[in-house]
Motif scaffolding. Structure first.
Motif, short mmCIF file in Angstrom:
data_model
loop_
_atom_site.label_atom_id
_atom_site.label_comp_id
_atom_site.label_asym_id
_atom_site.label_seq_id
_atom_site.Cartn_x
_atom_site.Cartn_y
_atom_site.Cartn_z
N THR A 27 2.18 -14.68 5.36
CA THR A 27 1.82 -13.46 6.08
C THR A 27 1.81 -13.72 7.58
O THR A 27 2.19 -12.86 8.37
CB THR A 27 0.44 -12.95 5.62
OG1 THR A 27 0.51 -12.66 4.23
CG2 THR A 27 0.04 -11.69 6.35
N ARG A 35 4.70 -7.28 6.72
CA ARG A 35 4.90 -5.84 6.52
C ARG A 35 4.49 -5.41 5.12
O ARG A 35 3.86 -4.37 4.94
CB ARG A 35 6.36 -5.46 6.77
CG ARG A 35 6.74 -5.49 8.20
CD ARG A 35 8.19 -5.14 8.37
NE ARG A 35 8.56 -5.19 9.78
CZ ARG A 35 9.80 -5.27 10.20
NH1 ARG A 35 10.80 -5.32 9.34
NH2 ARG A 35 10.05 -5.32 11.49
N TYR A 36 4.86 -6.22 4.14
CA TYR A 36 4.50 -5.89 2.76
C TYR A 36 2.99 -5.90 2.57
O TYR A 36 2.43 -5.00 1.93
CB TYR A 36 5.15 -6.89 1.79
CG TYR A 36 4.78 -6.65 0.36
CD1 TYR A 36 5.34 -5.59 -0.34
CD2 TYR A 36 3.86 -7.45 -0.29
CE1 TYR A 36 4.99 -5.34 -1.66
CE2 TYR A 36 3.50 -7.22 -1.59
CZ TYR A 36 4.07 -6.17 -2.28
OH TYR A 36 3.71 -5.92 -3.58
N VAL A 38 0.67 -5.43 4.89
CA VAL A 38 0.10 -4.27 5.58
C VAL A 38 0.32 -2.99 4.77
O VAL A 38 -0.58 -2.16 4.64
CB VAL A 38 0.69 -4.14 7.01
CG1 VAL A 38 0.35 -2.80 7.63
CG2 VAL A 38 0.20 -5.28 7.88
N TYR A 39 1.51 -2.85 4.20
CA TYR A 39 1.82 -1.69 3.36
C TYR A 39 0.89 -1.63 2.14
O TYR A 39 0.34 -0.57 1.82
CB TYR A 39 3.28 -1.76 2.91
CG TYR A 39 3.65 -0.79 1.83
CD1 TYR A 39 3.78 0.56 2.09
CD2 TYR A 39 3.85 -1.23 0.52
CE1 TYR A 39 4.11 1.46 1.09
CE2 TYR A 39 4.18 -0.35 -0.49
CZ TYR A 39 4.31 0.99 -0.21
OH TYR A 39 4.63 1.88 -1.20
N LYS A 40 0.70 -2.77 1.46
CA LYS A 40 -0.18 -2.79 0.29
C LYS A 40 -1.63 -2.55 0.68
O LYS A 40 -2.37 -1.86 -0.03
CB LYS A 40 -0.06 -4.13 -0.45
CG LYS A 40 1.22 -4.28 -1.23
CD LYS A 40 1.48 -3.10 -2.11
CE LYS A 40 1.26 -3.39 -3.55
NZ LYS A 40 1.55 -2.23 -4.40
N ASN A 41 -2.06 -3.09 1.82
CA ASN A 41 -3.43 -2.86 2.29
C ASN A 41 -3.70 -1.38 2.50
O ASN A 41 -4.74 -0.85 2.11
CB ASN A 41 -3.69 -3.62 3.58
CG ASN A 41 -3.88 -5.11 3.36
OD1 ASN A 41 -4.02 -5.57 2.24
ND2 ASN A 41 -3.85 -5.86 4.44
N GLN A 42 -2.74 -0.68 3.14
CA GLN A 42 -2.92 0.75 3.37
C GLN A 42 -2.95 1.53 2.05
O GLN A 42 -3.75 2.45 1.89
CB GLN A 42 -1.80 1.28 4.26
CG GLN A 42 -1.89 0.81 5.68
CD GLN A 42 -0.69 1.24 6.51
OE1 GLN A 42 0.30 1.76 6.00
NE2 GLN A 42 -0.77 0.99 7.82
N GLY A 43 -2.08 1.14 1.13
CA GLY A 43 -2.07 1.80 -0.17
C GLY A 43 -3.36 1.59 -0.94
O GLY A 43 -3.89 2.51 -1.58
N TRP A 44 -3.88 0.37 -0.90
CA TRP A 44 -5.12 0.09 -1.62
C TRP A 44 -6.31 0.77 -0.96
O TRP A 44 -7.23 1.22 -1.64
CB TRP A 44 -5.35 -1.42 -1.67
CG TRP A 44 -4.44 -2.12 -2.64
CD1 TRP A 44 -3.66 -1.54 -3.59
CD2 TRP A 44 -4.21 -3.51 -2.73
NE1 TRP A 44 -2.96 -2.50 -4.27
CE2 TRP A 44 -3.28 -3.72 -3.76
CE3 TRP A 44 -4.70 -4.62 -2.04
CZ2 TRP A 44 -2.84 -4.98 -4.13
CZ3 TRP A 44 -4.25 -5.88 -2.40
CH2 TRP A 44 -3.33 -6.05 -3.44
N THR A 46 -6.35 3.64 0.61
CA THR A 46 -6.36 5.07 0.30
C THR A 46 -6.54 5.34 -1.19
O THR A 46 -7.05 6.38 -1.57
CB THR A 46 -5.05 5.74 0.77
OG1 THR A 46 -3.94 5.12 0.13
CG2 THR A 46 -4.90 5.64 2.28
N ARG A 110 -4.98 -10.37 7.73
CA ARG A 110 -4.08 -9.42 7.07
C ARG A 110 -4.07 -9.56 5.56
O ARG A 110 -4.06 -8.58 4.83
CB ARG A 110 -2.65 -9.59 7.56
CG ARG A 110 -2.38 -8.95 8.86
CD ARG A 110 -0.91 -9.05 9.17
NE ARG A 110 -0.70 -8.85 10.59
CZ ARG A 110 0.28 -9.38 11.26
NH1 ARG A 110 1.15 -10.15 10.66
NH2 ARG A 110 0.39 -9.15 12.55
#
Length: 145
Positions: A27, A35-36, A38-44, A46, A110
């Motif tokens: 990371t 990027r992956y 950060v994308y998963k963090n935002q998805g989790w 929400t 991250r």
């Protein structure tokens, strides 16, 4: 059979620690992994109540550790040094997980959610392994003949 399960769980714990290190390393070093993550963090964030789940897992780990320590204290007269060492390792891993989870956050690290999940899995596996050893302890198994 019991030794095989013990070895498998120990290998799983080691793999979880290695996975947490590898995820954190890549990371920081590779943009695609960052990027992956950060994308998963935002998805989790929400999709799940992560704060509630985090504190629930902390309480679960603490309760399981307390239960195991109480069982060990009741059997400490016939217990050997191997069970004492397992309980010390269990306490160290549980304290490490609780400290890591409470001190860090996704803003400071991250890969926090991934690492916290792997550390929680390690702590729970070690606690269950220690609890099973305390419950199934027989003095004749651990003494030299």
């Amino acid at each position: 059979m019991k030794k095989i399960l013990y070895i498998i769980v120990t290998v799983l714990e080691t793999a979880c620690f290695a996975g947490a290190y590898i995820i954190n390393y890549f990371t920081r070093k590779r943009m695609g992994m960052a990027r992956y993550v950060v994308y998963k963090n935002q998805g989790w964030r929400t999709g799940y109540p992560l704060e509630t789940m985090t504190y629930a897992v902390i309480v679960l780990v603490a309760v399981l550790a307390a239960f195991t320590i109480i069982l060990y204290i009741r059997r400490r007269k016939e217990a050997g040094s191997r069970l004492l060492a397992m309980n010390i390792v269990m306490l160290l891993l549980d304290c490490w997980y609780i400290w890591f989870t409470l001190v860090n956050s996704a803003d400071t690290l991250r890969a926090y959610y991934f690492m916290s999940l792997l550390f929680a899995l390690t702590a729970i596996l070690q606690t269950m392994k220690t609890c099973a050893a305390v419950l199934s302890y027989k003095k004749a198994e651990y003494t030299r003949k």
